[in-house]
Motif scaffolding. Structure first.
Motif, PDB file in Angstrom:
ATOM      1  N   GLN A  36       0.661  -1.303   0.150  1.00 14.02           N
ATOM      2  CA  GLN A  36      -0.044   0.098  -0.158  1.00 14.02           C
ATOM      3  C   GLN A  36       0.918   1.335   0.075  1.00 14.02           C
ATOM      4  O   GLN A  36       0.643   2.216  -0.898  1.00 14.02           O
ATOM      5  N   GLU A  37       1.845   1.384   0.719  1.00 16.71           N
ATOM      6  CA  GLU A  37       2.910   2.440   0.779  1.00 16.71           C
ATOM      7  C   GLU A  37       3.524   2.762  -0.647  1.00 16.71           C
ATOM      8  O   GLU A  37       3.637   3.643  -1.010  1.00 16.71           O
ATOM      9  N   GLN A  39       2.168   1.497  -3.556  1.00 13.43           N
ATOM     10  CA  GLN A  39       1.172   2.086  -4.376  1.00 13.43           C
ATOM     11  C   GLN A  39       0.939   3.487  -4.242  1.00 13.43           C
ATOM     12  O   GLN A  39       0.689   4.108  -5.292  1.00 13.43           O
ATOM     13  N   ASP A  40       0.859   4.002  -3.198  1.00 18.86           N
ATOM     14  CA  ASP A  40       0.478   5.527  -2.810  1.00 18.86           C
ATOM     15  C   ASP A  40       1.605   6.302  -3.327  1.00 18.86           C
ATOM     16  O   ASP A  40       1.345   7.346  -3.906  1.00 18.86           O
TER      17      ASP A  40
END
Length: 161
Positions: A36-37, A39-40
């Motif tokens: 997630q980090e 992808q952000d």
């Protein structure tokens, strides 16, 4: 082939990056990033800047991108470049091919200066930057701390216009 990044590439890119986080001092991240980090981060970068990958037989072997150098508006025409090659694919000119394409794309933007910010010593990365006309303009001593070692950073500059 070199192509623009896709969000479906995130896991392969993360695997390349986290290898460097865990095993080297070329990045100052101390803990592996989560998907997630990453992808952000990918989402933020690709909103405004080039992000390209090198792919061979459906396997990503490297990537390069440019992003903001600093957040203050006076720096809007100065970018920081990044290139990573999968750790077991050195010596195949992947980083060189990526950098050539990234610089070509940056020359088509309103970017004036590209900076490479490198952990030193790092002969391979220094040679890559020098090959493309970057000049060392700064040396920051013992500004990073990783693996119980104080690390230096070199700043390399390429003027595009």
């Amino acid at each position: 082939m070199i192509r623009p990044v896709s969000f479906s590439d995130a896991q392969q890119l993360l695997n390349i990056y986290n290898y460097y986080v865990i095993n080297t001092d070329v990045t100052f991240d101390l803990q592996p990033l989560s998907l997630q980090e990453f992808q952000d981060k990918l989402h933020e970068i690709t909103k405004a800047f080039p992000f390209i990958i090198y792919e061979e037989n459906n396997e990503i072997l490297g990537y390069a991108y440019a992003g903001k150098f600093r957040s203050r508006p006076a720096y809007n025409h100065t970018l920081e470049s990044t290139v990573y090659v999968k750790h077991n694919h050195y010596g195949k000119q992947i980083g060189s091919k990526l950098y050539a394409e990234l610089i070509k794309q940056l020359k088509q933007t309103n970017c004036r200066v590209v900076l490479g910010v490198l952990t030193l010593p790092n002969n391979a990365s220094v040679k890559l930057h020098e090959k493309y006309g970057f000049t060392k303009v700064g040396h920051l001593r013992e500004v990073g701390y990783k693996f119980n070692t104080w690390l230096d950073v070199g700043i390399f500059e390429l003027k595009l216009s």
